[in-house]
Write an enzyme that holds these catalytic residues in place. Sequence first.
Site, short mmCIF file in Angstrom:
data_model
loop_
_atom_site.label_atom_id
_atom_site.label_comp_id
_atom_site.label_asym_id
_atom_site.label_seq_id
_atom_site.Cartn_x
_atom_site.Cartn_y
_atom_site.Cartn_z
N GLU A 5 0.85 -1.20 0.00
CA GLU A 5 0.00 0.00 0.00
C GLU A 5 0.89 1.25 0.00
O GLU A 5 2.06 1.20 0.40
CB GLU A 5 -0.92 -0.06 1.23
CG GLU A 5 -1.83 1.13 1.45
CD GLU A 5 -2.82 1.40 0.34
OE1 GLU A 5 -2.39 1.57 -0.82
OE2 GLU A 5 -4.02 1.52 0.63
N ASP A 6 0.33 2.36 -0.44
CA ASP A 6 1.11 3.61 -0.45
C ASP A 6 1.20 4.24 0.93
O ASP A 6 2.26 4.63 1.38
CB ASP A 6 0.54 4.61 -1.48
CG ASP A 6 -0.96 4.87 -1.33
OD1 ASP A 6 -1.61 4.27 -0.43
OD2 ASP A 6 -1.50 5.68 -2.11
N ARG A 10 1.36 11.83 -9.23
CA ARG A 10 1.75 10.44 -8.97
C ARG A 10 3.12 10.14 -9.58
O ARG A 10 3.82 9.24 -9.13
CB ARG A 10 0.73 9.47 -9.59
CG ARG A 10 -0.63 9.48 -8.94
CD ARG A 10 -1.45 8.30 -9.45
NE ARG A 10 -2.87 8.43 -9.18
CZ ARG A 10 -3.46 8.09 -8.04
NH1 ARG A 10 -2.75 7.60 -7.05
NH2 ARG A 10 -4.77 8.24 -7.89
N PHE A 27 -0.22 16.33 4.10
CA PHE A 27 -0.70 15.69 2.88
C PHE A 27 0.47 15.57 1.90
O PHE A 27 1.05 16.56 1.49
CB PHE A 27 -1.85 16.48 2.24
CG PHE A 27 -2.59 15.62 1.27
CD1 PHE A 27 -3.61 14.78 1.71
CD2 PHE A 27 -2.25 15.62 -0.07
CE1 PHE A 27 -4.26 13.94 0.82
CE2 PHE A 27 -2.91 14.78 -0.97
CZ PHE A 27 -3.92 13.95 -0.52
N ASP A 72 -3.36 5.87 6.64
CA ASP A 72 -3.73 7.15 7.24
C ASP A 72 -4.68 6.87 8.41
O ASP A 72 -4.24 6.57 9.50
CB ASP A 72 -4.36 8.01 6.14
CG ASP A 72 -4.72 9.41 6.59
OD1 ASP A 72 -4.19 9.88 7.59
OD2 ASP A 72 -5.55 10.05 5.91
#
Length: 175
Positions: free
Chosen positions: A97-98, A163, A150, A101
């Site tokens: 996963e990136d 991206r 963010f 959060d």
Amino acid sequence: MADKITTMYSEEEVNKRIKELGEQISKDFAGKKLTMICILKGAAAFACELAKRIDIPVEMEYMRCSSYGNETESSGVVKIALDLDEPIREKNILVVEDIIDTGRTMSYLLEILRQRGPAELKLCSLLDKPDRRVADVDIDYTGFVIPDKFVIGYGLDYAQKYRNLPYIGVVEPGE
Ligand code: IMP
Ligand code: MG
């Protein structure tokens, strides 16, 4: 005004960390076959780089989830928009996963995958943003633990942009 982007981790720093993660994963799964599940779209760049640093046999599979919620927070109601096309029973799974959060998306997804009976189910996330966690998630392999900012780049987007940046940056949206 254009968005303002400041570097958090340079391309060199990210690549170095991914190499270390790949070495650790190769060691931990030595003698086994590994199935990586890349969570689209955000983890695509990371998963490719990570796979190149793993020196045991690897299969790559893809899933895409969409989480209902507003733009900055997921709701935990997760829809599987693209599912695996193979069963994972008895396989050694590494979910890639990136970023974790709130943890809502991943805790839901891991539960679904666990019910499919894999031999092992591990999680590797490029980034961990623990300040905003509301759902418990055990991350087995973490690239970087980051503050509540963010971030974009290396697969992560802001409104589908950035991206393709080869580094991880913090974005402050312009007007
Ligand atoms: P959560 O853990 O369920 O809150 O959601 C995680 C997902 O939200 C990630 O897979 C990203 O798609 C997105 N996300 C969370 N924080 C960021 C960020 O800082 N930049 C870009 N996407 C983010
Ligand atoms: Mg994502």
